[in-house]
Scaffold this motif. Structure first.
Motif, PDB file in Angstrom:
ATOM      1  N   GLY A 161       0.813  -1.212   0.000  1.00 17.62           N
ATOM      2  CA  GLY A 161       0.000   0.000   0.000  1.00 17.62           C
ATOM      3  C   GLY A 161       0.845   1.260   0.000  1.00 17.62           C
ATOM      4  O   GLY A 161       0.501   2.251  -0.655  1.00 17.62           O
ATOM      5  N   VAL A 162       1.961   1.235   0.724  1.00 21.53           N
ATOM      6  CA  VAL A 162       2.863   2.390   0.750  1.00 21.53           C
ATOM      7  C   VAL A 162       3.441   2.629  -0.639  1.00 21.53           C
ATOM      8  O   VAL A 162       3.521   3.769  -1.110  1.00 21.53           O
ATOM      9  CB  VAL A 162       3.985   2.185   1.785  1.00 21.53           C
ATOM     10  CG1 VAL A 162       5.017   3.300   1.694  1.00 21.53           C
ATOM     11  CG2 VAL A 162       3.401   2.130   3.205  1.00 21.53           C
ATOM     12  N   ARG A 163       3.843   1.547  -1.312  1.00 16.31           N
ATOM     13  CA  ARG A 163       4.373   1.689  -2.676  1.00 16.31           C
ATOM     14  C   ARG A 163       3.302   2.235  -3.620  1.00 16.31           C
ATOM     15  O   ARG A 163       3.579   3.110  -4.442  1.00 16.31           O
ATOM     16  CB  ARG A 163       4.871   0.326  -3.149  1.00 16.31           C
ATOM     17  CG  ARG A 163       4.931   0.168  -4.646  1.00 16.31           C
ATOM     18  CD  ARG A 163       6.318   0.316  -5.238  1.00 16.31           C
ATOM     19  NE  ARG A 163       6.318  -0.432  -6.478  1.00 16.31           N
ATOM     20  CZ  ARG A 163       7.141  -1.415  -6.776  1.00 16.31           C
ATOM     21  NH1 ARG A 163       8.095  -1.756  -5.942  1.00 16.31           N
ATOM     22  NH2 ARG A 163       7.055  -2.061  -7.896  1.00 16.31           N
ATOM     23  N   TRP A 164       2.063   1.724  -3.502  1.00 21.01           N
ATOM     24  CA  TRP A 164       0.990   2.213  -4.372  1.00 21.01           C
ATOM     25  C   TRP A 164       0.760   3.697  -4.137  1.00 21.01           C
ATOM     26  O   TRP A 164       0.618   4.475  -5.090  1.00 21.01           O
ATOM     27  CB  TRP A 164      -0.321   1.447  -4.102  1.00 21.01           C
ATOM     28  CG  TRP A 164      -1.448   1.967  -4.948  1.00 21.01           C
ATOM     29  CD1 TRP A 164      -1.803   1.569  -6.200  1.00 21.01           C
ATOM     30  CD2 TRP A 164      -2.320   3.065  -4.603  1.00 21.01           C
ATOM     31  NE1 TRP A 164      -2.846   2.336  -6.658  1.00 21.01           N
ATOM     32  CE2 TRP A 164      -3.184   3.261  -5.710  1.00 21.01           C
ATOM     33  CE3 TRP A 164      -2.451   3.877  -3.491  1.00 21.01           C
ATOM     34  CZ2 TRP A 164      -4.172   4.241  -5.713  1.00 21.01           C
ATOM     35  CZ3 TRP A 164      -3.428   4.872  -3.500  1.00 21.01           C
ATOM     36  CH2 TRP A 164      -4.286   5.039  -4.604  1.00 21.01           C
ATOM     37  N   LEU A 165       0.699   4.111  -2.875  1.00 20.12           N
ATOM     38  CA  LEU A 165       0.454   5.517  -2.561  1.00 20.12           C
ATOM     39  C   LEU A 165       1.566   6.397  -3.118  1.00 20.12           C
ATOM     40  O   LEU A 165       1.299   7.475  -3.668  1.00 20.12           O
ATOM     41  CB  LEU A 165       0.332   5.700  -1.047  1.00 20.12           C
ATOM     42  CG  LEU A 165       0.081   7.129  -0.559  1.00 20.12           C
ATOM     43  CD1 LEU A 165      -1.238   7.669  -1.114  1.00 20.12           C
ATOM     44  CD2 LEU A 165       0.077   7.197   0.965  1.00 20.12           C
ATOM     45  N   ALA A 166       2.810   5.945  -3.003  1.00 18.49           N
ATOM     46  CA  ALA A 166       3.928   6.724  -3.545  1.00 18.49           C
ATOM     47  C   ALA A 166       3.777   6.893  -5.056  1.00 18.49           C
ATOM     48  O   ALA A 166       3.916   8.014  -5.589  1.00 18.49           O
ATOM     49  CB  ALA A 166       5.254   6.037  -3.210  1.00 18.49           C
ATOM     50  N   ASP A 167       3.482   5.805  -5.769  1.00 21.55           N
ATOM     51  CA  ASP A 167       3.307   5.884  -7.221  1.00 21.55           C
ATOM     52  C   ASP A 167       2.145   6.806  -7.587  1.00 21.55           C
ATOM     53  O   ASP A 167       2.223   7.601  -8.529  1.00 21.55           O
ATOM     54  CB  ASP A 167       3.058   4.490  -7.798  1.00 21.55           C
ATOM     55  CG  ASP A 167       4.327   3.654  -7.861  1.00 21.55           C
ATOM     56  OD1 ASP A 167       5.428   4.234  -7.739  1.00 21.55           O
ATOM     57  OD2 ASP A 167       4.222   2.427  -8.017  1.00 21.55           O
ATOM     58  N   HIS A 168       1.043   6.697  -6.839  1.00 25.61           N
ATOM     59  CA  HIS A 168      -0.133   7.520  -7.126  1.00 25.61           C
ATOM     60  C   HIS A 168       0.184   9.010  -6.970  1.00 25.61           C
ATOM     61  O   HIS A 168      -0.170   9.822  -7.834  1.00 25.61           O
ATOM     62  CB  HIS A 168      -1.279   7.124  -6.187  1.00 25.61           C
ATOM     63  CG  HIS A 168      -2.514   7.952  -6.374  1.00 25.61           C
ATOM     64  ND1 HIS A 168      -3.494   7.643  -7.288  1.00 25.61           N
ATOM     65  CD2 HIS A 168      -2.917   9.114  -5.777  1.00 25.61           C
ATOM     66  CE1 HIS A 168      -4.450   8.563  -7.244  1.00 25.61           C
ATOM     67  NE2 HIS A 168      -4.115   9.458  -6.325  1.00 25.61           N
ATOM     68  N   LEU A 169       0.846   9.374  -5.895  1.00 22.82           N
ATOM     69  CA  LEU A 169       1.153  10.781  -5.654  1.00 22.82           C
ATOM     70  C   LEU A 169       2.147  11.323  -6.671  1.00 22.82           C
ATOM     71  O   LEU A 169       2.082  12.494  -7.064  1.00 22.82           O
ATOM     72  CB  LEU A 169       1.688  10.963  -4.234  1.00 22.82           C
ATOM     73  CG  LEU A 169       0.663  10.717  -3.114  1.00 22.82           C
ATOM     74  CD1 LEU A 169       1.338  10.703  -1.756  1.00 22.82           C
ATOM     75  CD2 LEU A 169      -0.448  11.765  -3.151  1.00 22.82           C
ATOM     76  N   LEU A 170       3.078  10.475  -7.114  1.00 28.61           N
ATOM     77  CA  LEU A 170       4.014  10.903  -8.150  1.00 28.61           C
ATOM     78  C   LEU A 170       3.300  11.105  -9.486  1.00 28.61           C
ATOM     79  O   LEU A 170       3.617  12.020 -10.247  1.00 28.61           O
ATOM     80  CB  LEU A 170       5.127   9.857  -8.308  1.00 28.61           C
ATOM     81  CG  LEU A 170       6.158   9.799  -7.184  1.00 28.61           C
ATOM     82  CD1 LEU A 170       7.018   8.545  -7.317  1.00 28.61           C
ATOM     83  CD2 LEU A 170       7.036  11.041  -7.180  1.00 28.61           C
ATOM     84  N   ASP A 171       2.327  10.261  -9.793  1.00 29.89           N
ATOM     85  CA  ASP A 171       1.637  10.335 -11.074  1.00 29.89           C
ATOM     86  C   ASP A 171       0.667  11.513 -11.167  1.00 29.89           C
ATOM     87  O   ASP A 171       0.470  12.075 -12.237  1.00 29.89           O
ATOM     88  CB  ASP A 171       0.858   9.044 -11.336  1.00 29.89           C
ATOM     89  CG  ASP A 171       1.737   7.920 -11.839  1.00 29.89           C
ATOM     90  OD1 ASP A 171       2.853   8.215 -12.299  1.00 29.89           O
ATOM     91  OD2 ASP A 171       1.328   6.754 -11.769  1.00 29.89           O
TER      92      ASP A 171
END
Length: 590
Positions: A161-171
């Protein structure tokens, strides 16, 4: 360019204690700012003043007109009696013809945060605190925004979930201000860092690694700073530079300055020496699970599995929320019995188990009394210290050590629980989410203690940085009843999880507010390329060392010297070329 939000000479106090003292700063479009500092130091207050949740006592806070902003703090509440759909979709005010698109977008976000199973019509009143926090986070992320303000968003998220959130915020391209103690998240997402300290806000370019460098340099230049803090900052920087060079995007002159600053710092731990010491203390048998099966309710966790944990093993246990990590840790601790098979514990094992629950202590008892109740002095590896010194390492300075336990916050009680565990001088540590409620400084102190701790450690944590920092091996629960040993660590875990979810419809991409940046897939490809380049650079570095040794041995052979010198020049040139390529690829990886 006009900032989205400006703070001008802002002050804010609670009682007689000033948390912000004449602070001036701004948030520009596309900024991604990480906010760090000690617990209770004013991080959340800064966020709430910036977002307008709390008024400033003095000074001016200005925002651009029609600013689209969402705020999720630890005090964010969902309306009683509402459902997930009400909380996430109703604020959008969408028409029926667009509801399907918003619904799909919301489901993709809920899936990324690990709560799809709740369902859109689930009532929020029956959810756990962690589930409500994630629903509130989803309600913010589903919107098209100029600025997202988040307070500890990675709490209650697993590694995936932390990885997904990081990718989402970067995108998504929105500006971001985030308070977090998750150092991997800080380094992956943030381009600037604010440190709240003593009522001021110190500003730094870059993420966690660059902030650590700045702190280490600041410590070197400040004669009045305690030497121990200076050394710890340099040690942390040494691990960042030696263990994961891709964590910094600074130009070469800054990298060289960092290397000079840590040139005399030894590796964080001597694994060979610690393993030898652990074997002397523990013998051959530590904890073994033989043919065990265990369930959590009706859900199978282990199915006739055998797992042996030996002396000096440092293991990180990962898995999605609900995969049974805590259940397995309880089994290792002997706090529960397997349905089949048996648990074997070595005769010399002295086990300490940090659970997620806080054990109640007499509220009138003082902090130092609670630590000295276990022991007055402790030896952890090569470090001997008093109960008072250990309490100070866990964030209790002398003036706080006589505070009644009843007056402590939840985070302070967590730190006290850790200190009491270590005072017993265990040789086996089982830690269940040890980073909960700990600020970055306390995490660094804990890791520093564990670096020289000659025992066996099993850590369950969503904090990827801690696992990579403290553990030598990673194992995972994938729901098949087995303990999977992952040679590639957490990155292998995420890759295998992504493979199992490959048939799921890909999430709807958020609307970009700025020109497109490198996608998550591009960044992952760049990260793989960085890893490949790092291996090549390491190989050439070893070859360079061997050639220097050979030159010394061939001092009297002129022909051999010329041959070796030519080879050395070629190796150095190739290494420089690869390092330059590494710097270029690092831009995409970030």
């Amino acid at each position: 360019m006009t900032n989205l939000v400006n703070l001008e000479n802002v002050s804010k106090s609670f009682g007689v204690r000033p948390l912000l003292d004449r602070v001036s700063l701004g948030v520009g479009r596309g900024d991604r700012i990480g906010v760090v500092g000690l617990n209770g130091g004013g991080k959340t207050t800064l966020l709430e003043v910036l977002a307008g949740v709390e008024p400033a006592d003095d000074g001016r806070v200005s925002r651009v007109r029609d600013l689209r902003m969402a705020v999720v703090t630890q005090r964010t509440e969902l309306a009683p009696g509402s459902t997930v759909r009400n909380a996430v979709l109703d604020p959008l005010g969408i028409t029926a013809e667009h509801e399907w698109a918003a619904d799909a977008r919301a489901r993709s976000i809920l899936d990324g945060l690990g709560i799809t199973a709740l369902g859109m019509d689930s009532p929020v009143d029956t959810m756990s605190g962690g589930e409500r926090r994630r629903v509130a986070l989803a309600a913010a992320l589903v919107r098209e925004l100029d600025l997202v303000v988040l307070d500890e968003p990675t709490n209650h998220l697993d590694v995936e979930g932390v990885r997904w959130l990081a990718d989402h915020l970067l995108d998504r391209g929105s500006a971001l201000v985030v308070v977090t103690h998750d150092r991997w998240f800080l380094d992956t997402v943030c381009t600037r860092t604010w440190e709240v300290v003593g009522g001021r806000v110190e500003q730094y370019e870059g993420g966690y690694a660059d902030w650590v460098y700045a702190r280490a340099e600041r410590a070197r230049l400040a004669d009045t700073l305690e030497e121990k803090r200076q050394n710890l900052a340099r040690k942390e920087l040494a691990w960042l530079r030696r263990g994961a060079p891709a964590r910094t995007s600074k130009p070469r002159y800054r990298i060289e300055a960092a290397e000079a600053l840590i040139s005399d710092v030894p590796p964080p731990r001597d694994n060979v020496e610690l393993l030898a010491f652990a074997k002397r203390r523990l013998g051959r048998t530590v904890i073994e699970l033989e043919d065990v099966s265990v369930k959590a309710g009706d859900k199978g966790i282990l199915d006739h599995e055998t797992w042996r944990i030996g002396p000096g093993d440092r293991v990180g246990l990962v898995g999605v929320n609900g995969s049974g990590k805590t259940t397995v840790l309880r089994l290792l601790a002997g706090a529960s019995e397997p349905l089949t098979g048996k648990r074997i514990q070595g005769q010399t094992v002295r086990l300490a188990h940090l659970t997620q629950e806080l054990h109640e202590l007499p509220p009138q008892q003082r902090v130092l009394e609670a630590v000295e109740e276990i022991a007055r002095r402790v030896t952890l590896g090569k470090q001997e210290m008093s109960a008072s010194q250990l309490a100070e390492r866990f964030g209790f300075p002398a003036n706080r050590q006589w505070t009644p336990i009843g007056d402590l916050s939840g985070g302070e009680r967590r730190r006290l629980q850790l200190a009491r565990l270590l005072m017993a001088e265990p040789n086996v540590l089982l830690l269940d989410e040890p980073t909960n409620d700990l600020d970055i400084d306390t995490l660094q102190q804990l890791e520093d203690l564990l670096d020289s701790w000659p025992g066996t450690i099993v850590v369950v944590s969503h904090d990827r940085y801690l696992v990579e920092r403290v553990c030598d091996r990673v194992v995972a629960l994938f729901g098949d009843g087995k303990v999977a040993h992952l040679v590639g660590g957490i990155e292998e875990y995420l890759t295998r999880r992504a493979a199992t979810l490959a048939t799921v419809v890909p999430p709807v991409k958020p609307v970009r507010d700025e020109p497109a940046k490198a996608s998550a897939a591009d960044r992952r490809a760049a990260q793989k390329e960085l890893a490949r380049l790092e291996r090549q650079i390491e190989t050439l570095a070893k070859k360079e060392t061997r050639l220097h040794d050979a030159l010394a041995e061939a001092a009297t052979d002129a022909a051999r010297l010329l041959e070796l010198d030519a080879e050395l020049r070629s190796v150095v040139a190739s290494k420089d070329e690869l390092e330059q390529k590494w710097l270029e690829v690092a831009d995409t990886a970030e």
